[in-house]
Design an enzyme around this catalytic site. Structure first.
Site, short mmCIF file in Angstrom:
data_model
loop_
_atom_site.label_atom_id
_atom_site.label_comp_id
_atom_site.label_asym_id
_atom_site.label_seq_id
_atom_site.Cartn_x
_atom_site.Cartn_y
_atom_site.Cartn_z
CB THR A 50 -71.72 -35.33 50.21
OG1 THR A 50 -70.87 -34.59 49.34
CG2 THR A 50 -72.78 -34.42 50.74
CG ASP A 92 -65.53 -25.39 47.80
OD1 ASP A 92 -65.41 -25.52 49.02
OD2 ASP A 92 -65.84 -26.33 47.03
NE ARG A 141 -69.17 -34.23 38.39
CZ ARG A 141 -68.85 -35.18 39.25
NH1 ARG A 141 -68.14 -36.20 38.84
NH2 ARG A 141 -69.25 -35.09 40.51
CG ASP A 188 -53.34 -24.66 59.38
OD1 ASP A 188 -52.82 -24.85 60.51
OD2 ASP A 188 -52.70 -24.74 58.33
CE LYS A 217 -68.01 -25.94 44.34
NZ LYS A 217 -66.64 -26.46 44.54
CE LYS A 237 -65.21 -28.84 50.41
NZ LYS A 237 -65.04 -28.53 48.99
O1 C5P Z 1 -70.18 -31.93 39.40
P1 C5P Z 1 -70.95 -31.85 40.68
O2 C5P Z 1 -72.33 -31.22 40.52
O3 C5P Z 1 -71.00 -33.15 41.44
O4 C5P Z 1 -70.10 -30.79 41.57
C1 C5P Z 1 -70.38 -30.52 42.91
C2 C5P Z 1 -69.38 -29.55 43.44
O5 C5P Z 1 -69.65 -29.33 44.82
C3 C5P Z 1 -67.93 -30.01 43.34
O6 C5P Z 1 -67.13 -28.85 43.10
C4 C5P Z 1 -67.63 -30.57 44.72
O7 C5P Z 1 -66.28 -30.41 45.07
C5 C5P Z 1 -68.51 -29.69 45.61
N1 C5P Z 1 -68.89 -30.31 46.89
C6 C5P Z 1 -69.64 -31.47 46.97
N2 C5P Z 1 -69.95 -32.01 48.20
C7 C5P Z 1 -69.56 -31.40 49.33
C8 C5P Z 1 -68.81 -30.22 49.26
C9 C5P Z 1 -68.49 -29.70 48.01
O8 C5P Z 1 -70.01 -32.04 45.94
N3 C5P Z 1 -69.93 -31.90 50.51
#
Ligand code: C5P
Length: 246
Positions: free
Chosen positions: A121, A61, A213, A66, A34, A63
């Site tokens: 989220t 990603d 992460r 517009d 991603k 998002k």
């Molecule tokens: O590091 P982590 O596992 O929290 O990363 C989650 C990824 O998913 C990040 O790139 C974050 O921007 C993305 N994301 C999210 N929640 C959402 C939409 C996207 O955590 N509702």
């Protein structure tokens, strides 16, 4: 497209990203990646071209949100980049999502998967009520936005694994759920609020898990990725034991 683990490459430069991906040289098939706003704004479309050339599948990603005409034209550009998955905000309305789909569809009728973000989220039910004046419960709002996305011809939504059942109930089993908020039992929660581990996401019916992460910051990212894959894509006869899950 079959179920998969998507690695969130949240890096601030192409060099950092390539260095990280060196650890995955031997992995076949190549992982699904991603690319979010941070890396795309830093490295531009060239990083997408380069990673596609190296054989990775890409979820871009960005998002989009517009007016329909602008989204349609932007999607046409992203479709030419040959990405595998892109997304928009469902809050942009059914008309905007239809325009996105139109822009993405290539002359031969093919198109990347198009996914809608329902409610981020990071948005609490309280903020939805007091700031956005949306009084319905958050899971109802998510299911409603998912229904709008389905009506517009989209392929699925981003949601938490905990909302997968509600989305599948509203939109059917084929409607895809792409789920971030994934943590191992022993990894840091960070800023995520509603989390599950990869095995639980599989039990809850997620189609794609997005993991950042827990893989990118792991002492051994390849080992962490392999654990996600084996836990999430475990065979059907996997012995389900609720005490193993978060
Ligand atoms: O590091 P982590 O596992 O929290 O990363 C989650 C990824 O998913 C990040 O790139 C974050 O921007 C993305 N994301 C999210 N929640 C959402 C939409 C996207 O955590 N509702």
């Amino acid at each position: 497209m079959k179920k998969d683990v998507i690695i969130a490459c949240d890096f601030s430069s192409a060099e950092e990203c390539y260095k990280f991906l060196d650890k995955f040289k031997e992995v076949e098939p190549k992982p699904f990646l991603k690319i979010g706003m941070e890396l795309f704004y830093a490295a531009g479309p060239e990083i997408v071209r380069e990673l596609k050339k190296r054989g990775f599948k890409i979820f871009l990603d960005l998002k989009l949100h517009d007016i329909p005409n602008t989204v349609k034209k932007a999607m046409k550009v992203l479709s030419n980049l040959d990405v595998d998955m892109v997304n928009v905000h469902a809050a942009g309305t059914i008309e905007m999502m239809m325009a996105a789909k139109e822009g993405l569809t290539r002359p031969d009728g093919s198109a990347p998967l198009l996914i809608a973000v329902t409610q981020l989220t990071s948005t609490s039910e309280e903020a939805m009520k007091s700031q956005l004046l949306i009084d319905n419960p958050i899971d109802e709002t998510i299911a409603h936005y998912a229904t709008n996305a389905m009506k517009a011809g989209l392929d699925g939504v981003v949601c938490s694994p905990l909302e997968v059942a509600k989305v599948k109930q509203a939109c059917g089993p084929q409607f895809l759920t792409v789920t971030p908020g994934i943590r191992f039992k022993d990894s840091a929660v960070d800023d995520q609020k509603r989390i599950t581990d990869p095995a639980m996401a599989r039990v809850l019916g997620s189609d794609f898990i997005v993991v950042g992460r827990p893989i990118t910051a792991a002492s051994d990212p390849l080992e962490a990725y392999n654990k996600c894959v084996s836990d999430f894509l475990a065979p059907e006869e996997f012995n389900y034991n609720p005490s193993n899950f978060i």
